[in-house]
Design a protein around this motif. Structure first.
Motif, PDB file in Angstrom:
ATOM      1  N   TYR A   1      -9.236  -2.268  -7.410  1.00 17.20           N
ATOM      2  CA  TYR A   1      -8.472  -1.463  -6.347  1.00 17.20           C
ATOM      3  C   TYR A   1      -9.596  -0.539  -5.364  1.00 17.20           C
ATOM      4  O   TYR A   1     -10.765  -0.374  -6.049  1.00 17.20           O
ATOM      5  CB  TYR A   1      -7.515  -0.503  -7.008  1.00 17.20           C
ATOM      6  N   LYS A   2      -9.405  -0.268  -4.434  1.00 15.80           N
ATOM      7  CA  LYS A   2     -10.303   0.372  -3.447  1.00 15.80           C
ATOM      8  C   LYS A   2      -9.364   1.372  -2.685  1.00 15.80           C
ATOM      9  O   LYS A   2      -8.265   1.063  -2.184  1.00 15.80           O
ATOM     10  CB  LYS A   2     -10.784  -0.659  -2.430  1.00 15.80           C
ATOM     11  N   SER A   3      -9.754   2.719  -2.772  1.00 18.06           N
ATOM     12  CA  SER A   3      -8.913   3.841  -1.974  1.00 18.06           C
ATOM     13  C   SER A   3      -8.952   3.722  -0.546  1.00 18.06           C
ATOM     14  O   SER A   3      -9.745   3.421   0.031  1.00 18.06           O
ATOM     15  CB  SER A   3      -9.498   5.016  -2.622  1.00 18.06           C
ATOM     16  N   LEU A   4      -7.691   4.049  -0.093  1.00 19.59           N
ATOM     17  CA  LEU A   4      -7.636   3.924   1.427  1.00 19.59           C
ATOM     18  C   LEU A   4      -8.238   5.582   1.718  1.00 19.59           C
ATOM     19  O   LEU A   4      -7.335   6.509   1.888  1.00 19.59           O
ATOM     20  CB  LEU A   4      -6.249   3.686   2.025  1.00 19.59           C
ATOM     21  N   MET A   5      -9.299   5.708   2.158  1.00 22.17           N
ATOM     22  CA  MET A   5      -9.980   6.965   2.167  1.00 22.17           C
ATOM     23  C   MET A   5      -9.628   8.020   2.982  1.00 22.17           C
ATOM     24  O   MET A   5      -9.410   9.049   2.656  1.00 22.17           O
ATOM     25  CB  MET A   5     -11.610   6.631   2.224  1.00 22.17           C
ATOM     26  N   GLU A   6      -9.039   7.550   4.120  1.00 25.28           N
ATOM     27  CA  GLU A   6      -8.742   8.588   5.060  1.00 25.28           C
ATOM     28  C   GLU A   6      -7.303   9.051   5.113  1.00 25.28           C
ATOM     29  O   GLU A   6      -6.706   9.851   5.622  1.00 25.28           O
ATOM     30  CB  GLU A   6      -8.774   7.974   6.835  1.00 25.28           C
ATOM     31  N   GLN A   7      -6.537   7.989   4.228  1.00 25.49           N
ATOM     32  CA  GLN A   7      -5.002   8.315   4.028  1.00 25.49           C
ATOM     33  C   GLN A   7      -4.681   8.870   2.554  1.00 25.49           C
ATOM     34  O   GLN A   7      -3.774   9.713   2.706  1.00 25.49           O
ATOM     35  CB  GLN A   7      -4.515   7.075   4.148  1.00 25.49           C
TER      36      GLN A   7
ATOM     37  N   THR B   1       0.735  -1.192  -0.045  1.00 23.63           N
ATOM     38  CA  THR B   1       0.078   0.019  -0.086  1.00 23.63           C
ATOM     39  C   THR B   1       0.914   1.384  -0.044  1.00 23.63           C
ATOM     40  O   THR B   1       0.533   2.395   0.578  1.00 23.63           O
ATOM     41  CB  THR B   1      -0.987   0.017   1.258  1.00 23.63           C
ATOM     42  N   ASN B   2       2.046   1.311  -0.659  1.00 23.27           N
ATOM     43  CA  ASN B   2       2.890   2.390  -0.845  1.00 23.27           C
ATOM     44  C   ASN B   2       2.348   3.414  -1.634  1.00 23.27           C
ATOM     45  O   ASN B   2       1.569   3.273  -2.370  1.00 23.27           O
ATOM     46  CB  ASN B   2       4.103   2.116  -1.267  1.00 23.27           C
ATOM     47  N   LYS B   3       2.866   4.828  -1.247  1.00 16.43           N
ATOM     48  CA  LYS B   3       2.177   5.926  -1.927  1.00 16.43           C
ATOM     49  C   LYS B   3       2.634   5.962  -3.386  1.00 16.43           C
ATOM     50  O   LYS B   3       3.801   5.551  -3.513  1.00 16.43           O
ATOM     51  CB  LYS B   3       2.640   6.970  -1.113  1.00 16.43           C
TER      52      LYS B   3
ATOM     53  N   LEU C   1     -20.635  18.704   3.387  1.00 16.58           N
ATOM     54  CA  LEU C   1     -19.378  17.716   4.334  1.00 16.58           C
ATOM     55  C   LEU C   1     -18.342  17.784   3.421  1.00 16.58           C
ATOM     56  O   LEU C   1     -16.943  17.825   4.186  1.00 16.58           O
ATOM     57  CB  LEU C   1     -19.936  16.393   4.730  1.00 16.58           C
ATOM     58  N   LEU C   2     -18.281  17.695   2.132  1.00 13.74           N
ATOM     59  CA  LEU C   2     -17.151  17.363   1.459  1.00 13.74           C
ATOM     60  C   LEU C   2     -16.177  18.746   1.403  1.00 13.74           C
ATOM     61  O   LEU C   2     -15.215  18.717   0.996  1.00 13.74           O
ATOM     62  CB  LEU C   2     -17.381  16.793   0.177  1.00 13.74           C
ATOM     63  N   GLU C   3     -17.133  19.919   1.216  1.00 11.93           N
ATOM     64  CA  GLU C   3     -16.573  21.150   1.258  1.00 11.93           C
ATOM     65  C   GLU C   3     -15.634  21.526   2.512  1.00 11.93           C
ATOM     66  O   GLU C   3     -14.537  22.096   2.434  1.00 11.93           O
ATOM     67  CB  GLU C   3     -17.390  22.271   1.156  1.00 11.93           C
ATOM     68  N   ALA C   4     -16.207  20.803   3.633  1.00 11.47           N
ATOM     69  CA  ALA C   4     -15.277  20.896   5.061  1.00 11.47           C
ATOM     70  C   ALA C   4     -14.166  20.104   5.048  1.00 11.47           C
ATOM     71  O   ALA C   4     -13.136  20.686   5.378  1.00 11.47           O
ATOM     72  CB  ALA C   4     -16.362  20.807   5.940  1.00 11.47           C
ATOM     73  N   ASN C   5     -14.388  18.897   4.611  1.00 11.98           N
ATOM     74  CA  ASN C   5     -13.230  17.820   4.461  1.00 11.98           C
ATOM     75  C   ASN C   5     -13.441  17.151   3.646  1.00 11.98           C
ATOM     76  O   ASN C   5     -14.524  16.486   3.269  1.00 11.98           O
ATOM     77  CB  ASN C   5     -13.402  17.154   6.070  1.00 11.98           C
ATOM     78  N   LYS C   6     -12.204  16.777   2.811  1.00 10.11           N
ATOM     79  CA  LYS C   6     -12.146  15.965   1.590  1.00 10.11           C
ATOM     80  C   LYS C   6     -12.519  14.568   2.047  1.00 10.11           C
ATOM     81  O   LYS C   6     -13.222  13.796   1.152  1.00 10.11           O
ATOM     82  CB  LYS C   6     -10.979  15.962   0.971  1.00 10.11           C
ATOM     83  N   TYR C   7     -12.324  13.878   3.221  1.00 11.19           N
ATOM     84  CA  TYR C   7     -12.960  12.570   3.721  1.00 11.19           C
ATOM     85  C   TYR C   7     -13.892  12.991   4.787  1.00 11.19           C
ATOM     86  O   TYR C   7     -13.813  13.746   5.636  1.00 11.19           O
ATOM     87  CB  TYR C   7     -11.789  11.770   4.369  1.00 11.19           C
ATOM     88  N   SER C   8     -15.015  12.281   4.666  1.00 11.73           N
ATOM     89  CA  SER C   8     -16.149  12.562   5.472  1.00 11.73           C
ATOM     90  C   SER C   8     -16.798  11.318   5.654  1.00 11.73           C
ATOM     91  O   SER C   8     -17.148  10.728   4.661  1.00 11.73           O
ATOM     92  CB  SER C   8     -16.820  13.894   5.360  1.00 11.73           C
ATOM     93  N   ARG C   9     -17.394  11.251   6.781  1.00  9.62           N
ATOM     94  CA  ARG C   9     -18.577  10.121   7.072  1.00  9.62           C
ATOM     95  C   ARG C   9     -19.741  10.598   6.465  1.00  9.62           C
ATOM     96  O   ARG C   9     -20.225  11.721   6.979  1.00  9.62           O
ATOM     97  CB  ARG C   9     -18.622   9.683   8.369  1.00  9.62           C
TER      98      ARG C   9
ATOM     99  N   ASN D   1       0.861  11.217  -3.188  1.00 13.16           N
ATOM    100  CA  ASN D   1       0.136  10.612  -2.007  1.00 13.16           C
ATOM    101  C   ASN D   1      -1.007   9.992  -2.149  1.00 13.16           C
ATOM    102  O   ASN D   1      -1.897   9.794  -1.429  1.00 13.16           O
ATOM    103  CB  ASN D   1      -0.229  11.975  -1.277  1.00 13.16           C
ATOM    104  N   SER D   2      -1.035   9.200  -3.209  1.00 15.10           N
ATOM    105  CA  SER D   2      -2.253   8.384  -3.362  1.00 15.10           C
ATOM    106  C   SER D   2      -1.976   7.042  -2.965  1.00 15.10           C
ATOM    107  O   SER D   2      -1.130   6.402  -3.254  1.00 15.10           O
ATOM    108  CB  SER D   2      -2.557   8.418  -5.091  1.00 15.10           C
ATOM    109  N   ILE D   3      -3.080   6.717  -2.021  1.00 19.88           N
ATOM    110  CA  ILE D   3      -2.851   5.148  -1.588  1.00 19.88           C
ATOM    111  C   ILE D   3      -4.213   4.351  -1.963  1.00 19.88           C
ATOM    112  O   ILE D   3      -5.116   4.773  -1.671  1.00 19.88           O
ATOM    113  CB  ILE D   3      -2.739   5.429  -0.068  1.00 19.88           C
TER     114      ILE D   3
END
Length: 443
Positions: free
Chosen positions: A59-65, A15-17, A370-378, A27-29
């Motif tokens: 593939y599946k993005s590691l959303m928080e990273q 899972t290296n960048k 939510l996405l405007e405030a944070n690129k990752y969000s529940r 920085n894509s993981i």
């Protein structure tokens, strides 16, 4: 067990960048696996958990990273609403079929927007079955490698008279409003003499004129490009790809009594006067039509074929849904809010994003803030909502593994070495249902 009829995958632990195709950073993981074979049922479960395939690589993005979180997006085709700009794309394409002319000026206003300003507008509803006749007798498809377009009749032709009438009414109202609210100038106050335009600078041009000139310059650049001897035509490329079944999903017939191409991977071909102008690569799955890729002849780029192709695929999904009620969504891949150029996918209404924690579908209108405030969000609003497809320890123990040419369950495989953390991670990524169907090839 016949391994040719099931999904067999190889898990990648790395899972290296790596380089990101959206923000161009390093920085894509993501997590990945190689699918030696993949059934349509398993792939449906995977994409509903944020997976995507590129050929045989899933593939599946590691959303928080990761730098640019990838949210799976779908459109509800049953309640699809055709926007004004999409109607114009259809009208422009039909006009081209009628007179064969393309004007650069007509194309400017249909460029993909970089924001979601019209996400909350009330779009007029239009019967999308009209689309099936927009290129009748102009699109030809073949079985196996392409999808046959539903037959059309005079009753299915695009009828935009209603839109034209409403547009004329709107213009009349605007004219009356402009006549009744003319600008009044106070002549008592003397006007100051300005210095005028800077004579050392070229005269200003309207933004629209500048865009037109850039379009024309780009067109000339395409025309002046020297021919490449080894360049392949769309027909040659499609013929080579069609002969290679290795990158396709394992096909499956529709239920008995239902006509159609069946489930699997297909090419939807767009022909005009015996010339192939575009190809849409799609996967037909149990609950959706998934758009994989779309490419076209650059000579026809002014027709906004990407938008037109997506509307045709929505129409195909609606056609299939009539006999397959569960097949009711059109998947557009990933929505990347942190990349403005990818926000155009939210223009199909109504659209939904999958929550990266509960894997519930949430209307995109509720996600934007939510996405405007944070690129990752529940994205799920209910704080008590959980992932119902989250595997238990029993589900992990039922994972099937091929090791040293023997098929066994994870409990038996674990005797050869402690892989508990690895398979716990795998189970969380693929979900409970795929724990019982995917077979992992271990070296």
């Amino acid at each position: 067990m016949d391994l040719n009829k099931v999904s067999v995958v190889r898990w990648f632990e790395d899972t290296n960048k790596h380089s990101c195709g959206y923000c161009k950073s390093e920085n894509s993981i993501s997590q990945g696996m190689w699918a030696e074979s993949l059934t349509v049922d398993d792939y449906q479960e995977l994409i509903d958990r944020g997976w995507r395939r590129s050929g045989k690589y899933c593939y599946k993005s590691l959303m928080e990273q990761t730098c640019c979180p990838l949210y799976t997006i779908k459109c509800d085709v049953i309640n699809f609403l055709l926007s004004k700009s999409q109607k114009k794309v259809i009208k422009r394409f039909n006009k081209f079929l009628k007179d064969g002319n393309i004007k650069y000026e007509d194309n400017i206003q249909f460029e993909e927007p970089d924001n979601h300003s019209d996400l909350h507008q009330n779009h007029p509803k239009m019967n999308l079955s009209d689309l099936s006749a927009s290129i009748s007798n102009s699109i030809q498809q073949n079985n196996l490698t392409s999808i046959e377009t539903p037959s059309t009749s005079n009753t299915d032709e695009i009828d935009l008279n209603e839109m034209d009438n409403s547009q004329q009414k709107t213009e009349k109202i605007c004219d009356k409003a402009s006549n009744s609210s003319q600008l009044k100038v106070n002549t008592k106050t003397p006007l100051k003499v300005g210095v005028g335009a800077d004579p050392t600078k070229p005269p200003c041009k309207k933004a629209k004129i500048l865009r037109i000139e850039r379009k024309k310059a780009k067109g000339l650049q395409f025309q002046k490009s020297p021919p490449v001897s080894n360049q392949k035509s769309l027909e040659q490329f499609l013929e080579e790809v069609s002969q290679n079944d290795k990158k396709k999903l394992r096909p499956k017939q529709f239920p008995e009594g239902i006509d159609g191409p069946g489930y699997g991977s297909f090419h939807q071909q767009y022909w005009i006067n015996d010339r192939l102008i575009a190809v849409g690569v799609i996967d037909i799955l149990p609950r959706c039509v998934s758009s994989v890729y779309f490419f076209y002849d650059p000579d026809y780029r002014s027709l906004t074929l990407g938008t037109y192709g997506s509307l045709r695929e929505v129409q195909l999904t609606r056609y299939l849904q009539k006999n397959l009620p569960h097949l009711s969504s059109y998947y557009m891949g990933f929505y990347i809010h942190s990349c403005p150029k990818m926000r155009y996918k939210g223009k199909l209404t109504p659209s939904y994003l999958v929550c990266p924690e509960t894997y519930h579908w949430v209307p995109i209108e509720k996600c934007i803030t939510l996405l405007e405030a944070n690129k990752y969000s529940r994205l799920e609003e209910d704080i008590d909502a959980i992932d119902e497809n989250l595997p238990t320890q029993r589900d992990i123990s039922e994972i099937q593994v091929v090791y040293q040419r023997h098929l066994m369950h994870y409990d038996d495989f674990d005797e050869f070495g402690d892989e508990s953390e690895k398979f716990k991670l795998i189970a969380n990524f693929i979900g409970k249902k795929c724990c019982r169907s995917l077979i992992f090839w271990e070296q």
